[in-house]
Scaffold this motif. Structure first.
Motif, short mmCIF file in Angstrom:
data_model
loop_
_atom_site.label_atom_id
_atom_site.label_comp_id
_atom_site.label_asym_id
_atom_site.label_seq_id
_atom_site.Cartn_x
_atom_site.Cartn_y
_atom_site.Cartn_z
N ASP A 146 0.82 -1.21 0.00
CA ASP A 146 0.00 0.00 0.00
C ASP A 146 0.86 1.26 0.00
OD1 ASP A 146 -2.12 -1.69 0.02
OD2 ASP A 146 -2.85 -1.15 2.02
N LEU A 147 2.08 1.16 -0.49
CA LEU A 147 2.95 2.32 -0.59
C LEU A 147 2.47 3.28 -1.66
CD1 LEU A 147 5.70 3.63 0.32
CD2 LEU A 147 6.72 2.42 -1.62
N ILE A 148 2.23 2.76 -2.86
CA ILE A 148 1.83 3.57 -3.99
C ILE A 148 0.83 2.79 -4.83
CG2 ILE A 148 3.87 2.79 -5.29
CD1 ILE A 148 3.84 5.50 -6.75
N PHE A 149 -0.16 3.50 -5.35
CA PHE A 149 -1.18 2.91 -6.21
C PHE A 149 -1.20 3.63 -7.54
CE2 PHE A 149 -3.13 2.81 -1.83
CZ PHE A 149 -2.93 1.47 -1.59
N TYR A 150 -2.02 3.13 -8.44
CA TYR A 150 -2.25 3.84 -9.70
C TYR A 150 -2.83 5.22 -9.38
CZ TYR A 150 -4.45 5.03 -14.17
OH TYR A 150 -4.86 5.67 -15.32
N ARG A 151 -2.05 6.26 -9.66
CA ARG A 151 -2.46 7.65 -9.47
C ARG A 151 -2.76 8.02 -8.02
NH1 ARG A 151 -1.25 7.05 -14.20
NH2 ARG A 151 -2.22 8.08 -16.01
N SER A 152 -2.24 7.25 -7.08
CA SER A 152 -2.53 7.54 -5.68
C SER A 152 -1.40 7.00 -4.81
CB SER A 152 -3.87 6.93 -5.27
OG SER A 152 -4.27 7.38 -3.99
N ILE A 153 -1.54 7.17 -3.51
CA ILE A 153 -0.59 6.66 -2.55
C ILE A 153 -1.34 6.04 -1.38
CG2 ILE A 153 1.26 8.29 -3.13
CD1 ILE A 153 0.38 9.97 -0.71
N GLY A 154 -0.61 5.32 -0.53
CA GLY A 154 -1.23 4.68 0.61
C GLY A 154 -1.62 5.68 1.70
N ARG A 155 -2.56 5.29 2.51
CA ARG A 155 -2.99 6.12 3.63
C ARG A 155 -1.84 6.29 4.63
NH1 ARG A 155 -8.96 4.52 5.76
NH2 ARG A 155 -8.29 6.10 7.27
N THR A 156 -1.77 7.48 5.20
CA THR A 156 -0.78 7.72 6.25
C THR A 156 -1.42 8.25 7.52
OG1 THR A 156 -0.36 9.94 5.37
CG2 THR A 156 1.07 8.15 4.59
N ASP A 157 -2.76 8.16 7.61
CA ASP A 157 -3.45 8.65 8.80
C ASP A 157 -3.63 7.58 9.85
OD1 ASP A 157 -5.19 7.42 6.96
OD2 ASP A 157 -6.95 8.40 7.82
N PHE A 158 -3.27 6.33 9.55
CA PHE A 158 -3.29 5.29 10.56
C PHE A 158 -2.10 5.48 11.52
CE2 PHE A 158 -5.35 2.40 7.22
CZ PHE A 158 -6.63 2.60 7.73
N PRO A 159 -2.21 4.97 12.75
CA PRO A 159 -1.05 5.01 13.64
C PRO A 159 0.17 4.36 12.98
CG PRO A 159 -3.01 4.38 14.87
CD PRO A 159 -3.41 4.41 13.42
N GLY A 160 1.29 5.03 13.02
CA GLY A 160 2.49 4.53 12.38
C GLY A 160 2.70 5.06 10.97
N SER A 185 0.37 -3.29 -6.74
CA SER A 185 -0.06 -2.70 -5.47
C SER A 185 -1.04 -3.60 -4.73
CB SER A 185 -0.71 -1.34 -5.74
OG SER A 185 0.15 -0.49 -6.46
N GLY A 186 -1.31 -3.19 -3.49
CA GLY A 186 -2.24 -3.95 -2.67
C GLY A 186 -3.69 -3.81 -3.06
N HIS A 187 -4.01 -2.74 -3.79
CA HIS A 187 -5.39 -2.50 -4.20
C HIS A 187 -5.38 -1.82 -5.56
CE1 HIS A 187 -6.67 -3.38 -0.04
NE2 HIS A 187 -5.59 -2.68 0.31
N GLY A 188 -6.35 -2.17 -6.39
CA GLY A 188 -6.49 -1.50 -7.67
C GLY A 188 -5.59 -2.07 -8.75
N PRO A 189 -5.58 -1.40 -9.92
CA PRO A 189 -4.84 -1.92 -11.07
C PRO A 189 -3.34 -1.70 -10.94
CG PRO A 189 -5.78 0.21 -11.62
CD PRO A 189 -6.30 -0.14 -10.25
N GLU A 190 -2.59 -2.46 -11.71
CA GLU A 190 -1.15 -2.25 -11.73
C GLU A 190 -0.81 -1.00 -12.52
OE1 GLU A 190 1.19 -4.50 -15.10
OE2 GLU A 190 -0.03 -5.95 -14.00
N THR A 191 0.41 -0.52 -12.31
CA THR A 191 0.89 0.65 -13.03
C THR A 191 2.38 0.45 -13.28
OG1 THR A 191 0.96 3.07 -12.98
CG2 THR A 191 1.23 1.95 -10.88
#
Length: 206
Positions: A146-160, A185-191
């Motif tokens: 969940d580091l980086i997604f197609y046109r997006s990035i992973g959430r950083t609002d969780f603890p840690g 990526s962990g979610h969505g299409p590959e890029t």
């Protein structure tokens, strides 16, 4: 090398089976591993490792059952170990049952081999402190969780989570890979590296 994708679990997390000859590794089994076991049997594959990009529950829900069925070790980074004492690692929220605890082995960044293929393991914190990226040059692919997604990035609002650490991880360990590298990526299409360098609105200027 062959890569098969299986969206698993309540959040449809992308789980990947990477095979090389008759050996295989699984990345992020996030739900019931039955489809993975069927694939391994149908293709005559022996599972040699279960790789976790990070220890959030939607990436690890199938860890225990898959390890018990195959004998393959579960590998993750120690920096995420604390998550197993929280709902992020154990589940139990959003109407989902808590996960059974599983045994896992610490995996440090560096050069290694999985399924007979060279792999560079990068420590890529930001989404979680122990997030790992697995780069297989022979497959031209990097499993980024969940580091980086197609046109997006992973959430950083969780603890840690840490937005600046995430951007640094991408800049130093993802955008330095060959431009044609597939990002799985962990979610969505590959890029690809080139696509995200040029078009990701969260990472402009890299």
């Amino acid at each position: 090398m062959d890569i098969a994708t299986f969206p698993l679990g309540a959040l449809q997390t992308n789980c990947y089976v990477l095979s090389n000859g008759r050996e295989a590794v699984v990345v992020d089994p996030g739900g019931d591993p039955a489809p993975l076991l069927q694939h391994l049997e149908a293709e005559g594959l022996s599972l040699t490792a279960i790789l976790n990009t990070h220890l959030h529950f939607d990436h690890t829900a199938g860890n225990k059952a898959l390890a018990e069925a195959t004998g393959a070790p579960i590998l993750a980074n120690d920096a995420d170990g604390y998550l197993l004492d929280t709902w992020l690692g154990r589940g139990g929220e959003m109407g989902l049952p808590p996960l059974d605890l599983y045994e896992w082995t610490n995996l440090e960044p560096g050069e290694t081999t999985f399924a007979g293929a060279p792999c560079t393991v990068f420590h890529t914190p930001g989404h979680s402190p122990g997030s790992l990226t697995f780069y297989f040059p022979d497959a031209g692919a990097a499993f980024v969780g969940d580091l980086i997604f197609y046109r997006s990035i992973g959430r950083t609002d969780f603890p840690g989570g840490d937005i600046e650490a995430l951007k640094r991880s991408v800049r130093e360990h993802v955008f330095t890979l060959p431009p044609e590298t597939r990002l799985l990526s962990g979610h969505g299409p590959e890029t690809t590296v080139a696509d995200e360098r040029n078009h990701n609105p969260f990472l402009g200027g890299f």
